[in-house]
Scaffold this active site. Sequence first.
Site, PDB file in Angstrom:
ATOM      1  N   SER A  15       0.904  -1.194   0.038  1.00 12.91           N
ATOM      2  CA  SER A  15      -0.058   0.048  -0.145  1.00 12.91           C
ATOM      3  C   SER A  15       0.744   1.092  -0.135  1.00 12.91           C
ATOM      4  O   SER A  15       2.149   1.086   0.116  1.00 12.91           O
ATOM      5  CB  SER A  15      -0.949   0.104   1.237  1.00 12.91           C
ATOM      6  OG  SER A  15      -0.271   0.226   2.328  1.00 12.91           O
ATOM      7  N   LEU A  17       3.119   4.541  -0.228  1.00 16.61           N
ATOM      8  CA  LEU A  17       4.516   4.782  -0.929  1.00 16.61           C
ATOM      9  C   LEU A  17       5.079   3.485  -1.298  1.00 16.61           C
ATOM     10  O   LEU A  17       5.900   3.438  -2.159  1.00 16.61           O
ATOM     11  CB  LEU A  17       5.225   5.578   0.060  1.00 16.61           C
ATOM     12  CG  LEU A  17       4.745   6.979   0.544  1.00 16.61           C
ATOM     13  CD1 LEU A  17       5.640   7.591   1.493  1.00 16.61           C
ATOM     14  CD2 LEU A  17       4.251   8.035  -0.390  1.00 16.61           C
ATOM     15  N   ASP A  60       6.176  -9.525   9.349  1.00 18.02           N
ATOM     16  CA  ASP A  60       6.038  -8.635  10.416  1.00 18.02           C
ATOM     17  C   ASP A  60       7.446  -8.040  10.609  1.00 18.02           C
ATOM     18  O   ASP A  60       8.378  -8.701  11.348  1.00 18.02           O
ATOM     19  CB  ASP A  60       5.404  -9.275  11.648  1.00 18.02           C
ATOM     20  CG  ASP A  60       5.412  -8.137  12.826  1.00 18.02           C
ATOM     21  OD1 ASP A  60       5.810  -7.295  12.644  1.00 18.02           O
ATOM     22  OD2 ASP A  60       4.855  -8.706  13.957  1.00 18.02           O
ATOM     23  N   VAL A  61       7.847  -6.772  10.361  1.00 17.56           N
ATOM     24  CA  VAL A  61       9.104  -6.321  10.446  1.00 17.56           C
ATOM     25  C   VAL A  61       9.548  -6.278  12.046  1.00 17.56           C
ATOM     26  O   VAL A  61      10.714  -5.910  12.149  1.00 17.56           O
ATOM     27  CB  VAL A  61       9.398  -5.289   9.798  1.00 17.56           C
ATOM     28  CG1 VAL A  61       9.457  -5.393   8.282  1.00 17.56           C
ATOM     29  CG2 VAL A  61       8.625  -3.999  10.213  1.00 17.56           C
ATOM     30  N   SER A 155      11.585  10.917   7.616  1.00 16.83           N
ATOM     31  CA  SER A 155      10.502  11.650   7.330  1.00 16.83           C
ATOM     32  C   SER A 155      10.910  13.107   7.892  1.00 16.83           C
ATOM     33  O   SER A 155      11.873  13.524   8.721  1.00 16.83           O
ATOM     34  CB  SER A 155       9.343  11.458   8.746  1.00 16.83           C
ATOM     35  OG  SER A 155       8.400  12.207   8.996  1.00 16.83           O
ATOM     36  N   TYR A 168       7.386   9.045  17.061  1.00 22.31           N
ATOM     37  CA  TYR A 168       7.578   8.989  15.707  1.00 22.31           C
ATOM     38  C   TYR A 168       8.783   9.682  15.135  1.00 22.31           C
ATOM     39  O   TYR A 168       9.637   9.539  14.323  1.00 22.31           O
ATOM     40  CB  TYR A 168       6.309   9.576  14.911  1.00 22.31           C
ATOM     41  CG  TYR A 168       6.302   9.524  13.508  1.00 22.31           C
ATOM     42  CD1 TYR A 168       6.175   8.263  12.786  1.00 22.31           C
ATOM     43  CD2 TYR A 168       6.614  10.670  12.782  1.00 22.31           C
ATOM     44  CE1 TYR A 168       6.223   8.056  11.358  1.00 22.31           C
ATOM     45  CE2 TYR A 168       6.357  10.392  11.143  1.00 22.31           C
ATOM     46  CZ  TYR A 168       6.327   9.303  10.539  1.00 22.31           C
ATOM     47  OH  TYR A 168       6.334   8.968   9.274  1.00 22.31           O
ATOM     48  N   LYS A 172      12.210   8.239  13.288  1.00 27.25           N
ATOM     49  CA  LYS A 172      12.495   8.703  12.160  1.00 27.25           C
ATOM     50  C   LYS A 172      13.814   9.562  12.151  1.00 27.25           C
ATOM     51  O   LYS A 172      14.758   9.642  10.985  1.00 27.25           O
ATOM     52  CB  LYS A 172      11.426   9.646  11.266  1.00 27.25           C
ATOM     53  CG  LYS A 172      10.124   8.869  10.895  1.00 27.25           C
ATOM     54  CD  LYS A 172      10.637   7.666  10.132  1.00 27.25           C
ATOM     55  CE  LYS A 172       9.427   6.889   9.640  1.00 27.25           C
ATOM     56  NZ  LYS A 172       9.812   5.747   8.734  1.00 27.25           N
ATOM     57  N   PHE A 201       2.499  13.275   2.461  1.00 32.01           N
ATOM     58  CA  PHE A 201       2.199  12.674   1.323  1.00 32.01           C
ATOM     59  C   PHE A 201       0.922  11.873   1.487  1.00 32.01           C
ATOM     60  O   PHE A 201       0.528  11.377   2.536  1.00 32.01           O
ATOM     61  CB  PHE A 201       3.392  11.493   0.983  1.00 32.01           C
ATOM     62  CG  PHE A 201       4.272  11.913   0.196  1.00 32.01           C
ATOM     63  CD1 PHE A 201       4.729  11.538  -1.210  1.00 32.01           C
ATOM     64  CD2 PHE A 201       5.226  13.056   0.752  1.00 32.01           C
ATOM     65  CE1 PHE A 201       5.564  12.151  -1.998  1.00 32.01           C
ATOM     66  CE2 PHE A 201       6.300  13.650  -0.236  1.00 32.01           C
ATOM     67  CZ  PHE A 201       6.536  13.112  -1.400  1.00 32.01           C
TER      68      PHE A 201
END
Length: 263
Positions: A15, A17, A60-61, A155, A168, A172, A201
């Site tokens: 899905s 990007l 699942d990373v 990000s 977050y 990042k 985005f």
Amino acid sequence: MKIQDRTFVVSGGASGLGLATVHTILAAGGNVAILDLNADTGASVIQQLGPSHARFFTADVSDTDSIASAVKDTIQWIKETGKELGGVVAAAGVSTPAKIIDRHGEGFDMTGFDFVMGVNVRGSVDLCRQFLPHLVQVEPEGEDKERGVLVLVSSSAAFDGQPGQVSYAASKGAIASLTLPLTRDLARYGVRVVTIAPSLFDSGMTALMSDKVRASLMKVVEFPARAGKPEEFARVVKEAISNSMLNGTVIRLDGGMRMPSKM
């Protein structure tokens, strides 16, 4: 480095990007191993793309064993196709917004922080770590003797995180900081590392934003005055793969946007 007749791994590739990146790599003649959580979504994507040049592997990373299984299956597919591994695009990511102190004066739950760091940082590193032993064994190509490339996803929040983005932004920011040491670790093998730091985005994650948050962010985009399109992100991934002088760098892809401190 050429994309044609090489295989690229895209985590979060079912899905947003990641999926746009899959389409771009396929259009350039590459094969893609799509790694994502939802098997039903993955099956739907493969039905649309066709199984000839793309395969879906559930992963699942945040789970080392899950990555290991996906690596094993991907390498087996590569052996069947003869299309050597060319690189990894670590595009899987999550966000759980929360201010470190809530309205009641209580510190936030560390479970959310651990989840974000586990997927965004640990997951990206573990994914690369497990594919790299295979990538460094690939026969080098061209005058530069290049073997492949890692494309990481940071990000704008890494540089100007907003209120509620402690988890977050930390994750990042870590990805941005990992770029140079990874580059230096892998230079001897002819493997490059490029990080892309997108801003606002159109994606599944930004679709969850409230109208207030989205409007606030749109006010600080310099030009063009809109959210980025997934295919614009994917074009930068393509350039990161193809342009051998892109290495050890973090590319801001943000229309000149600097996120505000207040909504």
